[in-house]
Each structure stands twice: as structure tokens, then as C-alpha cells.
Scaffold this motif. Sequence first.
Motif, short mmCIF file in Angstrom:
data_model
loop_
_atom_site.label_atom_id
_atom_site.label_comp_id
_atom_site.label_asym_id
_atom_site.label_seq_id
_atom_site.Cartn_x
_atom_site.Cartn_y
_atom_site.Cartn_z
N GLU A 120 37.28 -24.56 13.70
CA GLU A 120 37.61 -23.35 12.93
C GLU A 120 38.25 -22.29 13.83
O GLU A 120 39.23 -21.65 13.44
CB GLU A 120 36.36 -22.80 12.26
N LYS A 121 37.72 -22.10 15.03
CA LYS A 121 38.30 -21.11 15.95
C LYS A 121 39.70 -21.53 16.39
O LYS A 121 40.58 -20.69 16.54
CB LYS A 121 37.39 -20.90 17.17
N ILE A 128 46.79 -17.03 13.90
CA ILE A 128 47.13 -15.76 14.53
C ILE A 128 48.43 -15.89 15.33
O ILE A 128 49.27 -14.99 15.32
CB ILE A 128 45.97 -15.24 15.41
N GLU A 129 48.64 -17.03 15.98
CA GLU A 129 49.92 -17.25 16.69
C GLU A 129 51.08 -17.25 15.71
O GLU A 129 52.16 -16.73 16.00
CB GLU A 129 49.90 -18.55 17.49
N VAL A 164 40.80 -11.45 17.19
CA VAL A 164 41.33 -12.44 18.14
C VAL A 164 42.12 -11.79 19.27
O VAL A 164 41.98 -12.16 20.43
CB VAL A 164 42.20 -13.49 17.40
N THR A 165 42.95 -10.80 18.95
CA THR A 165 43.86 -10.23 19.95
C THR A 165 43.39 -8.92 20.55
O THR A 165 43.87 -8.51 21.61
CB THR A 165 45.26 -9.98 19.35
N GLY A 166 42.50 -8.23 19.85
CA GLY A 166 42.07 -6.90 20.29
C GLY A 166 43.04 -5.81 19.85
O GLY A 166 42.85 -4.65 20.18
N LEU A 167 44.08 -6.18 19.12
CA LEU A 167 45.10 -5.23 18.65
C LEU A 167 45.22 -5.33 17.14
O LEU A 167 44.96 -6.37 16.55
CB LEU A 167 46.46 -5.57 19.26
N THR A 168 45.67 -4.25 16.53
CA THR A 168 46.00 -4.33 15.11
C THR A 168 47.38 -4.96 14.99
O THR A 168 48.19 -4.86 15.92
CB THR A 168 46.03 -2.94 14.45
N PRO A 169 47.69 -5.61 13.87
CA PRO A 169 49.03 -6.17 13.71
C PRO A 169 50.14 -5.12 13.85
O PRO A 169 51.17 -5.39 14.46
CB PRO A 169 49.00 -6.76 12.30
N SER A 170 49.90 -3.94 13.31
CA SER A 170 50.91 -2.88 13.39
C SER A 170 51.15 -2.48 14.84
O SER A 170 52.31 -2.31 15.26
CB SER A 170 50.47 -1.66 12.59
#
Length: 186
Positions: A120-121, A128-129, A164-170
Motif C-alpha cells: 500500500e505504501k 504521489i510521483e 509523503v512529501t512534507g509539502l502541499t501540492p500548491s
Amino acid sequence: MKIFIKNMVCNRCIMAVEQLFKSEGLEINDINLGMVDTIEQLTNEQLNSIDAKLSDIGFELIDDKKSQIIDKIKTTVIELVHHTDGQLKTNLSDYLAEKLNYDYHYLSNIYSEVEGTTIEKFYIAQRIEKVKELLVYDELTLSEIAFKLHYSSVAHLSSQFKKVTGLTPSYFKNIRTEKRKPLDKV
């Protein structure tokens, strides 16, 4: 003869491996992500030669059953996320069990044991990629990306992306300093 190859995750990988086999004078019956089916049976000497040349271009032969199963899991998830519309008619566990002809618990246990994480991860990381790719292309809005990748909402996509990334998509879209990872490094 079916030969399984690790890190063969995209169409360019298929072309590189196909070219390598042709340069060795080996005829291919079929070639897919992670697998080459040769017309003739290869000798140990031919396999060793192929293995060395594959290694030079970033691939390797897979010879044990667990590794082959894990590679099939990864290839199936990558195909689902990156090479189809990604819409599951069922849940991921049923999809993998049907595609690979194994009980999902067996697949999950082997994957977790060898990879140290869950299927799942891995699936989420691949999604996300794909989101990163679409954000960098800058052709779709976040709502369109959420719809395209079958997220239940923009909020769900944003939450998972940040986790996952620590960032917002924006924020990611604005800075674009976070380089995308090659699929075999996710």
C-alpha cells in the motif's frame, strides 16, 4: 525461456533491454515490463553475459522466486498508476491477487518481509510521483489531477501528498525544486 529483470519499469527500459538482447543475437518472443521471453533456452554462459551487460545499464537478472514475485508486484503497480487510467474496479489487494494469481496475504507478507514496507505504501508513493509529474507539467488544475487519479477529493490528494512529501501540492507546484524520482527509486 522467461527471464525476469529488476528495475525494468518503463517503455525506454524495454527498448534498452530489447536492444541488448538483439545485440547478443538472441531472439525475443515477448518483452514486457520486468520480463523477457526468449525463443531459445539460454545457456549459463549466455545468462552470465546478459547479466553483466544488464548491470552496465542499470538492470539485473532476478533468479529467486521471492524477488520475482516482488518485481511482479512493483511492475503491476507501476503499470496501474503510470500506464493506465489507474481506475480500480476493485480494491488494490483483489486487483493484485487476480493479476498475479497469488493470495494477497502471501503477496503482502513476502513484500513486507523483503522490502521492509507495505504494498500500500509503495502504491501511494507511485501515485504521489504521478501527481508530482502532473504538477510539473502544469497542464491540469489540482482538481483535475485529483479526478484523473481517482482521489475521492482534492483534500484527500492534498493530505496524502503532504504526508509523503512534507509539502502541499500548491507549494510543490510553486517551488518545483523537489526533483521527481525515477520510478525504480520510489
